[in-house]
Design a protein around this motif. Structure first.
Motif, PDB file in Angstrom:
ATOM      1  N   GLY A 159      30.947  25.702  55.328  1.00  0.00           N
ATOM      2  CA  GLY A 159      30.163  26.930  55.365  1.00  0.00           C
ATOM      3  C   GLY A 159      30.009  27.567  56.729  1.00  0.00           C
ATOM      4  N   GLU A 160      30.518  26.929  57.783  1.00  0.00           N
ATOM      5  CA  GLU A 160      30.368  27.465  59.134  1.00  0.00           C
ATOM      6  C   GLU A 160      31.223  28.718  59.353  1.00  0.00           C
ATOM      7  OE1 GLU A 160      30.936  25.963  63.771  1.00  0.00           O
ATOM      8  OE2 GLU A 160      31.546  24.654  62.141  1.00  0.00           O
ATOM      9  N   CYS A 161      32.406  28.728  58.768  1.00  0.00           N
ATOM     10  CA  CYS A 161      33.347  29.840  58.959  1.00  0.00           C
ATOM     11  C   CYS A 161      33.955  30.234  57.621  1.00  0.00           C
ATOM     12  CB  CYS A 161      34.488  29.430  59.896  1.00  0.00           C
ATOM     13  SG  CYS A 161      33.970  29.024  61.576  1.00  0.00           S
ATOM     14  N   THR A 162      34.446  31.448  57.587  1.00  0.00           N
ATOM     15  CA  THR A 162      35.229  31.924  56.456  1.00  0.00           C
ATOM     16  C   THR A 162      36.371  32.758  57.013  1.00  0.00           C
ATOM     17  OG1 THR A 162      35.070  32.942  54.254  1.00  0.00           O
ATOM     18  CG2 THR A 162      33.901  34.043  56.038  1.00  0.00           C
ATOM     19  N   MET A 163      37.451  32.833  56.259  1.00  0.00           N
ATOM     20  CA  MET A 163      38.551  33.714  56.625  1.00  0.00           C
ATOM     21  C   MET A 163      38.382  34.969  55.776  1.00  0.00           C
ATOM     22  SD  MET A 163      42.592  32.791  57.119  1.00  0.00           S
ATOM     23  CE  MET A 163      42.378  31.395  56.091  1.00  0.00           C
ATOM     24  N   GLN A 164      38.248  36.093  56.440  1.00  0.00           N
ATOM     25  CA  GLN A 164      37.898  37.331  55.756  1.00  0.00           C
ATOM     26  C   GLN A 164      39.045  38.343  55.807  1.00  0.00           C
ATOM     27  OE1 GLN A 164      35.076  40.250  57.621  1.00  0.00           O
ATOM     28  NE2 GLN A 164      33.760  39.465  55.996  1.00  0.00           N
ATOM     29  N   TRP A 165      39.421  38.835  54.612  1.00  0.00           N
ATOM     30  CA  TRP A 165      40.353  39.961  54.480  1.00  0.00           C
ATOM     31  C   TRP A 165      39.478  41.203  54.401  1.00  0.00           C
ATOM     32  CZ3 TRP A 165      40.923  42.946  49.828  1.00  0.00           C
ATOM     33  CH2 TRP A 165      42.032  43.797  49.785  1.00  0.00           C
ATOM     34  N   PHE A 166      39.686  42.136  55.325  1.00  0.00           N
ATOM     35  CA  PHE A 166      38.839  43.323  55.432  1.00  0.00           C
ATOM     36  C   PHE A 166      39.741  44.548  55.509  1.00  0.00           C
ATOM     37  CE2 PHE A 166      36.522  46.582  57.713  1.00  0.00           C
ATOM     38  CZ  PHE A 166      35.256  46.510  57.164  1.00  0.00           C
ATOM     39  N   TRP A 167      39.539  45.493  54.590  1.00  0.00           N
ATOM     40  CA  TRP A 167      40.379  46.691  54.503  1.00  0.00           C
ATOM     41  C   TRP A 167      39.472  47.896  54.290  1.00  0.00           C
ATOM     42  CZ3 TRP A 167      42.572  47.760  49.068  1.00  0.00           C
ATOM     43  CH2 TRP A 167      43.231  48.984  49.016  1.00  0.00           C
ATOM     44  N   PHE A 168      39.710  48.939  55.070  1.00  0.00           N
ATOM     45  CA  PHE A 168      38.928  50.169  54.934  1.00  0.00           C
ATOM     46  C   PHE A 168      39.864  51.319  54.599  1.00  0.00           C
ATOM     47  CE2 PHE A 168      37.007  54.074  56.669  1.00  0.00           C
ATOM     48  CZ  PHE A 168      35.859  54.093  55.889  1.00  0.00           C
ATOM     49  N   GLY A 169      39.694  51.923  53.421  1.00  0.00           N
ATOM     50  CA  GLY A 169      40.467  53.093  53.015  1.00  0.00           C
ATOM     51  C   GLY A 169      39.880  54.324  53.678  1.00  0.00           C
ATOM     52  N   THR A 170      40.589  54.859  54.647  1.00  0.00           N
ATOM     53  CA  THR A 170      40.056  55.937  55.477  1.00  0.00           C
ATOM     54  C   THR A 170      39.707  57.186  54.679  1.00  0.00           C
ATOM     55  OG1 THR A 170      41.399  55.081  57.286  1.00  0.00           O
ATOM     56  CG2 THR A 170      40.451  57.255  57.582  1.00  0.00           C
ATOM     57  N   ASN A 171      40.665  57.717  53.911  1.00  0.00           N
ATOM     58  CA  ASN A 171      40.381  58.936  53.150  1.00  0.00           C
ATOM     59  C   ASN A 171      39.387  58.681  52.027  1.00  0.00           C
ATOM     60  OD1 ASN A 171      42.017  60.553  54.710  1.00  0.00           O
ATOM     61  ND2 ASN A 171      43.820  60.234  53.434  1.00  0.00           N
ATOM     62  N   ALA A 172      39.492  57.542  51.386  1.00  0.00           N
ATOM     63  CA  ALA A 172      38.586  57.205  50.279  1.00  0.00           C
ATOM     64  C   ALA A 172      37.192  56.837  50.786  1.00  0.00           C
ATOM     65  CB  ALA A 172      39.158  56.058  49.452  1.00  0.00           C
TER      66      ALA A 172
END
Length: 186
Positions: A159-172
């Motif tokens: 629980g100390e760390c997680t691997m995070q996939w993070f994506w931001f749709g600019t126009n949306a």
């Protein structure tokens, strides 16, 4: 006539819900603790559309329900999905992107206590999931990262760390996120 209208509207609703998510390795999923912390409405939103944007997840305002940290999904619901990775190990990812939204994306290790990056992103895309392309590049849906070799004893506790996939749709103007819980082996 009514049946075809129903089927068409059902198909449209199903396709408009999905945007993108990681399908491998296993990601955090909501459970009883998430419902207790974030509320039934948040769990219902994530369950109904696991690939939907963070902006569609209602927050109950509880301080421990941080929608921008693993969609608010709690580690305690996911202890059986913790992966063990060795320093330098290559980790393969598979993503589904039924509705692309161009924007930046990264895969990073996050300290769960502070919701801050540990080191630099493991993988970064300045432009990801561009809806203007006839076909997305294969590396948008099949990619790998190499686990860092310089973490020392960090990320060795559950629980100390997680691997995070993070994506931001600019126009949306929509944010997508999944977390893969892991521990680093010595």
């Amino acid at each position: 006539m009514h049946a075809s209208t129903f089927l068409a509207s059902t198909f449209f609703a199903a396709t408009t819900l999905a945007h993108g998510n990681i399908v491998s390795p296993p990601v955090r999923l909501p459970g009883a603790v998430t419902q207790q912390v974030c509320g039934a409405n948040a769990v219902a939103a994530i369950t109904a559309d696991p690939s939907g944007p963070l902006e569609n997840i209602p927050s109950n305002g509880a301080p421990d329900c941080n929608i921008f940290m693993c969609k608010g999904v709690q580690f305690e619901d996911n202890q059986n999905n913790v992966q063990a990775f060795a320093p330098g190990e290559q980790v393969n990812f598979a993503a589904e992107l039924p509705i692309p939204h161009e924007g930046p994306c990264n895969v990073s290790i996050v300290d769960t206590a502070t919701n801050t990056l540990v080191g630099q992103p493991l993988l970064s895309f300045a432009s990801y999931a561009d809806e203007n392309l006839a076909q997305l590049p294969l590396n948008n849906t099949q990619f790998s990262v190499n686990m860092p070799t310089n973490l020392g004893t960090q990320c060795q506790q559950l629980g100390e760390c997680t691997m995070q996939w993070f994506w931001f749709g600019t126009n949306a103007q929509q944010t997508y996120e999944n977390c893969v819980d892991f521990v680093m082996t010595a």
